[in-house]
Design a protein around this motif. Structure first.
Motif, mmCIF file in Angstrom:
data_model
loop_
_atom_site.group_PDB
_atom_site.id
_atom_site.type_symbol
_atom_site.label_atom_id
_atom_site.label_comp_id
_atom_site.label_asym_id
_atom_site.label_seq_id
_atom_site.Cartn_x
_atom_site.Cartn_y
_atom_site.Cartn_z
ATOM 1 N N ALA A 155 36.775 39.184 42.911
ATOM 2 C CA ALA A 155 37.265 40.008 44.015
ATOM 3 C C ALA A 155 38.465 40.839 43.574
ATOM 4 C CB ALA A 155 37.629 39.119 45.205
ATOM 5 N N ALA A 156 39.396 40.213 42.835
ATOM 6 C CA ALA A 156 40.574 40.936 42.352
ATOM 7 C C ALA A 156 40.182 42.044 41.386
ATOM 8 C CB ALA A 156 41.537 39.955 41.679
ATOM 9 N N SER A 157 39.197 41.784 40.538
ATOM 10 C CA SER A 157 38.732 42.799 39.585
ATOM 11 C C SER A 157 38.172 44.014 40.309
ATOM 12 C CB SER A 157 37.664 42.204 38.660
ATOM 13 O OG SER A 157 38.187 41.118 37.917
ATOM 14 N N ILE A 158 37.408 43.773 41.367
ATOM 15 C CA ILE A 158 36.831 44.882 42.134
ATOM 16 C C ILE A 158 37.922 45.723 42.766
ATOM 17 C CG2 ILE A 158 35.442 45.447 44.174
ATOM 18 C CD1 ILE A 158 33.709 42.985 43.481
ATOM 19 N N VAL A 159 38.948 45.066 43.310
ATOM 20 C CA VAL A 159 40.060 45.793 43.935
ATOM 21 C C VAL A 159 40.802 46.620 42.894
ATOM 22 C CG1 VAL A 159 42.267 45.535 45.130
ATOM 23 C CG2 VAL A 159 40.316 44.128 45.805
ATOM 24 N N LEU A 214 32.626 43.422 48.915
ATOM 25 C CA LEU A 214 33.565 44.141 48.066
ATOM 26 C C LEU A 214 32.847 45.065 47.089
ATOM 27 C CD1 LEU A 214 36.151 41.313 47.294
ATOM 28 C CD2 LEU A 214 36.498 43.328 48.727
ATOM 29 N N LEU A 215 31.738 44.615 46.547
ATOM 30 C CA LEU A 215 30.997 45.432 45.590
ATOM 31 C C LEU A 215 30.453 46.698 46.243
ATOM 32 C CD1 LEU A 215 29.866 45.711 42.729
ATOM 33 C CD2 LEU A 215 27.851 44.437 43.486
ATOM 34 N N THR A 216 29.859 46.568 47.419
ATOM 35 C CA THR A 216 29.309 47.749 48.097
ATOM 36 C C THR A 216 30.418 48.652 48.624
ATOM 37 O OG1 THR A 216 29.030 46.370 50.087
ATOM 38 C CG2 THR A 216 27.100 46.710 48.695
ATOM 39 N N TRP A 217 31.555 48.073 48.999
ATOM 40 C CA TRP A 217 32.711 48.895 49.393
ATOM 41 C C TRP A 217 33.200 49.720 48.216
ATOM 42 C CZ3 TRP A 217 37.629 47.701 47.247
ATOM 43 C CH2 TRP A 217 38.661 48.517 47.683
ATOM 44 N N VAL A 242 34.289 27.553 41.802
ATOM 45 C CA VAL A 242 33.709 28.617 42.621
ATOM 46 C C VAL A 242 34.812 29.474 43.235
ATOM 47 C CG1 VAL A 242 32.400 29.111 44.722
ATOM 48 C CG2 VAL A 242 31.571 27.384 43.115
ATOM 49 N N ALA A 243 35.851 28.814 43.746
ATOM 50 C CA ALA A 243 36.953 29.543 44.374
ATOM 51 C C ALA A 243 37.671 30.437 43.362
ATOM 52 C CB ALA A 243 37.938 28.558 45.002
ATOM 53 N N LEU A 244 37.946 29.910 42.171
ATOM 54 C CA LEU A 244 38.674 30.677 41.161
ATOM 55 C C LEU A 244 37.848 31.845 40.639
ATOM 56 C CD1 LEU A 244 40.356 27.780 39.143
ATOM 57 C CD2 LEU A 244 41.477 29.411 40.675
ATOM 58 N N VAL A 245 36.566 31.599 40.366
ATOM 59 C CA VAL A 245 35.706 32.677 39.889
ATOM 60 C C VAL A 245 35.550 33.755 40.963
ATOM 61 C CG1 VAL A 245 33.351 33.263 39.183
ATOM 62 C CG2 VAL A 245 34.459 31.218 38.256
#
Length: 388
Positions: free
Chosen positions: A351-355, A94-97, A343-346
Motif C-alpha cells: 500500500a505504501a509503495s502504491i502511494v 489502491l491499485l485501481t486508484w 500479511v499485515a506487513l506485506v
C-alpha cells in the motif's frame, strides 16, 4: 468488551482503513460531472461530498445486514478470514486508484471476503445464492438501468431547451442546470454514504458476530455506524481526484444538462437498491449514468476504449480481490499469529509503495480537468529550472 481481542481490534481498524480507501476511490461517483462542468469547484465539491457521505451512513442498515449475514455464513467465519479479505480489497482499491480506473470498491470487498472465507471455511462458508441475488445480478442490471435513465433524461433535457438558441438564454439554461447539479450531486453523495458506508458496517458487524460480541443476524451498533460514516467521509474529502479525471473527462465530454441527468439517475438507482438491501457498486451505477448521458446528446463523443477498460476492470475486480484474499487467508491460517503479522506487513508495504508511486504524477484540484488519461511516471518529475 472481553470479546474485543487484539485481532478483532486489528480487523476493525483495517475495515475502517478500507472504508477510507472506498471514500477517496469513489469521490468521482458523486462529484466528477459537477467538477468538469464548473458547477462546483473541486475543493468545495469534495467537502460537500464528504459531509453528506457521513450523513448518508445513518439513513439505512439494510445493506449492512446483507454483508454481515448474507453473502457468507457468519457461523463459520473468523476475524482472521475477514482481515485477509480486507487486505485484498484495500490493495485492489489502491491499485485501481493509482491508474485512475473507476473499479468497484464493493466488489473488491466481496471478492476479498469470498476468497478468504473459501480458504478458511470451505465452499460451504459462502452463500452463493445470496452472492448471485444481492451482488452479481445488481452488478449487471444497475449500470444498464442507470444508463438508460440518464440517456432518456438527457434527451428530455435537450428537447426542452433546444429552442433557446439565443446566447443569453442559452447561458441562463447552463447556469440553471449547474445549480441543479449542486443538488443532484449532493444527493449522489448522500446515496453513496447510505450504500457504501454500510458495507464496512456489515464487515465490522460480521467481525463482532464471529468473535461472540454480537448475536447472529444482529444489526450494526451505533458506534459502528458512526465510525464507518466518518471514515468514508474523511476518505471522500481527502482523495479521489485521479478517478474524477477519468470519470469526468474520460468517457465523454459532459455538459451541465448531461451532468444533472447522470447524477439524478445515479441517485434514484442507488437509493432504491439500498432500500432493498442490494449491495451494488455505486461506481458502476455512476459510470453507466455518465455513459448514458453521453449517448443522450447528439454529436457527443463517447470514448468506447475507456469504457471497455472500465468494463474489463469490473469483470476482473471480484476474482482478483478474491485471489489476494485467498492467498492472505492461506498465509494467516497456516502461520497463526505470525502469518497474520506477515500479511499485515506485506499489505502495508504494498500500500505504501502504491502511494509513493502516485506522488510522481499527482492529480490535484488545479489539474483535475486537464486531461482524461492518468499516466504513471517511472521517475520523479524534474524540478523547476532543471532539464526535463
Amino acid at each position: 468488551m472481553d470479546h474485543i481481542t487484539f485481532l478483532v481490534a486489528v480487523v476493525i481498524v483495517t475495515a475502517l482503513a478500507f472504508d477510507f480507501t472506498n471514500g477517496f476511490h469513489d469521490t468521482a461517483n458523486a462529484m466528477a460531472t459537477s467538477i468538469v462542468t464548473g458547477a462546483l469547484a473541486p475543493r468545495t465539491a469534495v467537502l460537500i461530498s464528504g459531509v453528506l457521505n457521513v450523513v448518508g451512513a445513518f439513513l439505512s442498515t439494510e445493506v449492512a445486514k446483507t454483508v454481515s449475514g448474507g453473502i457468507v455464513d457468519d457461523t463459520l467465519v473468523s476475524p482472521g478470514m475477514i482481515f485477509a479479505g480486507l487486505v485484498g480489497a484495500i490493495l485492489w482499491n489502491l491499485l485501481t486508484w493509482l491508474v485512475g480506473l473507476p473499479s468497484s470498491s464493493s466488489h473488491a470487498l466481496f471478492g476479498g471476503l469470498i476468497g478468504a472465507v473459501w480458504v478458511g471455511a470451505g465452499s460451504q462458508g459462502v452463500n452463493f445464492e445470496k452472492v448471485v441475488e444481492k451482488v452479481l445480478v445488481p452488478a449487471v442490471a444497475s449500470p444498464v438501468v442507470a444508463g438508460v435513465a440518464a440517456l432518456l433524461a438527457t434527451c428530455l433535457a435537450y428537447r426542452l431547451t433546444d429552442r433557446l438558441t439565443d446566447r443569453a438564454r442559452g447561458d441562463s439554461v447552463t447556469k440553471g442546470f449547474r445549480i441543479g447539479q449542486i443538488a443532484s450531486a449532493s444527493l449522489v453523495s448522500l446515496a453513496h454514504g447510505t450504500n457504501d458506508a454500510q458495507k464496512t458496517m456489515g464487515v465490522i458487524t460480521l467481525t463482532l458476530i464471529s468473535a461472540g460480541a454480537l448475536g447472529h443476524y444482529a444489526g450494526p451498533p451505533l458506534w459502528v455506524i458512526a465510525s464507518a460514516g466518518l471514515a468514508i467521509g474523511l476518505g471522500t474529502y481527502l482523495g479521489g481526484r485521479r478517478i474524477i479525471r477519468t470519470m469526468g473527462k474520460g468517457l465523454t465530454e459532459i455538459q451541465s444538462p448531461q451532468g444533472f441527468a447522470a447524477e439524478t439517475a445515479s441517485t434514484a438507482v442507488i437509493l432504491t437498491s439500498a432500500h432493498l438491501g442490494f449491495a451494488l457498486s455505486t461506481t458502476q451505477v455512476a459510470s453507466g449514468s455518465v455513459l448514458g448521458a453521453g449517448l443522450g446528446r447528439r454529436l457527443a463523443e463517447v470514448r468506447w476504449g475507456v469504457a471497455g477498460r472500465m468494463a474489463l476492470a469490473w469483470v476482473v475486480t471480484l476474482p482478483a480481490a478474491a485471489l489476494v484474499g485467498d492467498l492472505a487467508a492461506a498465509v494467516a491460517q497456516n502461520g497463526g499469529d505470525l502469518g497474520t503479522a506477515v500479511v499485515a506487513l506485506v499489505g502495508a508495504a504494498l500500500a505504501a509503495s502504491i502511494v509513493v508511486v502516485s506522488r510522481r504524477n499527482p492529480v490535484h484540484a488545479h489539474n483535475v480537468n486537464d486531461a482524461h488519461e492518468v499516466s504513471i511516471r517511472t521517475e520523479p518529475p524534474a524540478k523547476v529550472g532543471t532539464a526535463a
